[in-house]
Design an enzyme around this catalytic site. Structure first.
Site, PDB file in Angstrom:
ATOM      1  N   ASP A 229       0.836  -1.199   0.000  1.00  0.00           N
ATOM      2  CA  ASP A 229       0.000   0.000   0.000  1.00  0.00           C
ATOM      3  C   ASP A 229       0.875   1.255   0.000  1.00  0.00           C
ATOM      4  OD1 ASP A 229      -2.778   1.082   0.383  1.00  0.00           O
ATOM      5  OD2 ASP A 229      -1.861   1.945   2.168  1.00  0.00           O
ATOM      6  N   GLU A 278      14.630 -15.842   0.964  1.00  0.00           N
ATOM      7  CA  GLU A 278      14.776 -16.766   2.098  1.00  0.00           C
ATOM      8  C   GLU A 278      13.704 -17.854   2.054  1.00  0.00           C
ATOM      9  OE1 GLU A 278      14.351 -14.584   5.759  1.00  0.00           O
ATOM     10  OE2 GLU A 278      15.796 -13.076   5.081  1.00  0.00           O
TER      11      GLU A 278
HETATM   12  C1  NOJ Z   1      -4.399   3.041  -0.921  1.00  0.00           C
HETATM   13  C2  NOJ Z   1      -5.534   2.132  -0.605  1.00  0.00           C
HETATM   14  O1  NOJ Z   1      -5.820   1.391  -1.748  1.00  0.00           O
HETATM   15  C3  NOJ Z   1      -6.668   3.013  -0.158  1.00  0.00           C
HETATM   16  O2  NOJ Z   1      -7.867   2.299  -0.040  1.00  0.00           O
HETATM   17  C4  NOJ Z   1      -6.287   3.660   1.130  1.00  0.00           C
HETATM   18  O3  NOJ Z   1      -7.301   4.572   1.510  1.00  0.00           O
HETATM   19  C5  NOJ Z   1      -4.962   4.409   1.000  1.00  0.00           C
HETATM   20  N1  NOJ Z   1      -3.969   3.669   0.284  1.00  0.00           N
HETATM   21  C6  NOJ Z   1      -4.386   4.682   2.354  1.00  0.00           C
HETATM   22  O4  NOJ Z   1      -3.949   3.497   2.930  1.00  0.00           O
END
Ligand code: NOJ
Length: 582
Positions: A229, A278
């Site tokens: 993310d 690993e």
């Molecule tokens: C990207 C994620 O896909 C989204 O849903 C989220 O709100 C933001 N990152 C923050 O984590």
């Protein structure tokens, strides 16, 4: 739907008949990966919220759909300020989704079905309820724990102004001032997203150590990879310099930002890559992967995340944001393939996810650079284009991601009442932005009354209301109907798995085509996508395999009978057709 398929029958995809690609270490170069948004996929315990037991029970559906892997959005312990992207404990399953044993069981069941499993990791920020952040608040200014986040004194005479001018992606300032343990207004902390999502300071070694340990925790459980993310956000420009402009949201994806896509992030990923090694040497060799959610200004910048010693894949958001227009699509396909070839990474195509308006609704509206569309548009046109866009995407070389429900042709739900909306951005921007709930409405599986098999009981709850018309779109209704979007996806994925020219690769051979048409060859395969609003006539490119809409019409009749020939063929408006030489 009046459209139908040229090839309605698909080969069975059972455990035994599994294509070899699924067993190869480099399976990801051509994999079709299905995103499960756990809140909205399937609710086994009937509380209105999807859960891991629900996902587990539906894995055979995904195997039969023909995907190679499943990526699950976060199901970790979280106060749900941002639907689980605010993690308070990275090693625990939130009770609303189940427990650790459910995650382990899910991996085990998926593997038994020949599916790989990718989890989401959220390293840019945590929840404000995370133990570290809570301790940092308790300990006050100067605390060692505060150095794991970006705490700063405010500007102004009494520190009443934020430390810099950065704006949160969800609206408002990217800084929140804390009340110190003695009750006085104190330091500010950085949160690129909601205030409940404080950003980690990745310069602190404890942060890096912690995430390496979290990766190992889930790898030990057997996971096949991670979607990272905000992979572009972990490192901030030294000194946290002002941007000097407002409405920074509008610059995202185009301009260089001091909090995104800094060169320093690559060092982090170079340190992560050996961790996967690993875990190599298992049945399938070195086969676990990272996929980056990296919004960058150019495809060339995206390619830097997938250099040989970094990550395996990065979503191609430039492609996602491209309208249904031949010229623009051809340009982004070329840019992508040209950018990926030198680093040896596969292109990673995507049309929908849990953050953007579903492509059936995007394409139902006037072309827009925004991925948040608030009007339903022309539903029939949107679906026709969405089906055509999907066939185009699945014909391109590389890997592709599908978002749950797109295989049902679901539109975005644009008329959700304000009071049920949970997207934090909607509330922080007074409803000016933040319409992501529209693509997160729980899936319709079966039956005639809500929640349409999402939960166990008819009339039972669902965390967002489903439109009554969704009975028509359920998995049950579409299964076996050769004109349905679900059967189109099943056929497309089966052909993709079987046809030697499809899947991995790093180039296409463009063919001359009329305006508004994309036509390319890959080995013995040809894809023709007519993005225009009128039918086009072309030389017959082979034997038709599959059409997203109306059957192509040969000079002397439909082409569905299966003979390649001389002469010409007509491809309908907003339609993609696959052809083979064989
Ligand atoms: C990207 C994620 O896909 C989204 O849903 C989220 O709100 C933001 N990152 C923050 O984590």
């Amino acid at each position: 739907m009046t459209q139908h398929l040229v090839v309605p029958v698909r080969p069975a995809l059972s455990g035994e008949g599994e294509p070899d690609a699924r067993r190869r270490a480099d399976w990801w170069r051509e994999a079709v990966i299905y995103q499960v948004y756990p809140r909205s996929f399937a609710d086994a315990n009937g509380d209105g919220m999807g859960d891991l037991a629900g996902v587990r029970a539906r894995l055979p559906y995904l195997r039969d759909l023909g995907v190679d892997a499943v990526w699950l959005s976060p199901f970790y312990a979280s106060p749900q300020a941002d639907a689980g992207y605010d993690v308070s404990d990275y090693r625990r399953v939130d009770p609303m989704f189940g427990e650790l044993a459910d995650a382990a069981g899910l991996i085990e069941d998926a593997h038994a079905l020949g599916l790989r499993v990718i989890f989401d990791i959220v390293p840019n920020h945590c929840s404000d309820q995370h133990e570290w952040f809570q301790q940092a608040l308790r300990e006050g200014p100067g605390s060692a724990l505060r150095r794991r986040f970006h705490f700063r004194p405010g500007k102004g005479e009494n520190g009443e102004l934020p430390p810099n001018d950065w704006e949160s992606i969800f609206g408002g300032p990217a800084w929140t001032r804390v009340t110190e343990p003695d009750g006085t207004p104190g330091e500010w902390y950085l949160h690129l997203f909601a205030p409940e999502q404080p950003d980690f300071d990745w310069d602190h070694p404890a942060v890096a150590d912690e995430f390496r340990s979290i990766l190992r925790f889930w790898l030990d459980l057997g996971v096949d990879g991670f979607r990272i993310d905000v992979a572009h956000g972990l490192v901030k420009a030294p000194g946290l310099p002002d941007l000097g402009v407002h409405d920074q949201l509008k610059l995202l994806g185009h301009d260089a930002m001091p909090f995104f896509d800094q060169d320093g992030v690559h060092e982090i990923y170079r340190s992560w890559r050996p961790i996967l090694a690993e875990y190599s040497g298992g049945e399938y060799g070195d086969d676990r992967i990272f996929v980056a959610e990296a919004w960058t200004p150019t495809v060339a910048r995206t390619a830097e995340y997938v250099r040989e010693d970094e990550l395996h894949q990065a979503f191609n958001f430039q492609y996602l944001a491209t309208p249904w227009e031949a010229e623009a699509l051809r340009e982004v396909v070329d840019l992508t393939l040209d950018a990926m070839r030198p680093v040896g990474a596969p292109a990673t195509w995507v049309l929908s996810n849990h953050d953007v308006t579903r492509h059936a609704t995007r394409f139902a509206n006037e072309p827009s650079t925004s991925t948040q569309i608030r009007t339903p548009g022309d539903r029939e046109l949107g679906l026709r284009r969405a089906r055509a866009a999907t066939l185009l995407m699945l014909a391109l070389p590389g890997s592709a991601y599908l978002y749950q429900g797109e295989e049902l042709g679901l539109p975005d739900v644009t008329d959700l009442p304000d009071e049920v909306r949970q997207d934090p951005s909607f509330h922080r921007q007074n409803g000016q932005d933040g319409y992501r709930d529209g693509c997160r409405v729980p899936l319709p599986w079966s039956g005639t009354a809500a929640p349409f098999g999402f939960g166990p009981a008819e009339g039972g709850p669902s965390w967002l209301p489903q439109p009554p018309g969704w009975a028509e779109l359920s998995v049950e209704m579409q299964t076996g109907d050769p004109t349905s979007t679900l059967e189109l996806y099943r056929s497309a994925l089966a052909i993709r798995a079987e046809h030697p020219a499809l899947g991995a690769g790093d180039g296409v051979d463009w063919l001359d085509a009329p305006e508004g048409v994309l036509a390319f060859r890959r080995g013995a395969f040809t894809c023709v996508a007519n993005t225009g609003s009128a039918p086009v006539r072309l030389p017959v490119p082979g034997r038709p395999l599959l059409t997203s809409g109306a059957e192509p019409v040969l000079d002397g009749g439909t082409a569905g009978s299966g003979t390649a020939g001389s002469g010409t063929v007509e491809v309908a408006a907003d339609t993609t057709v696959w052809w083979t030489d064989r």
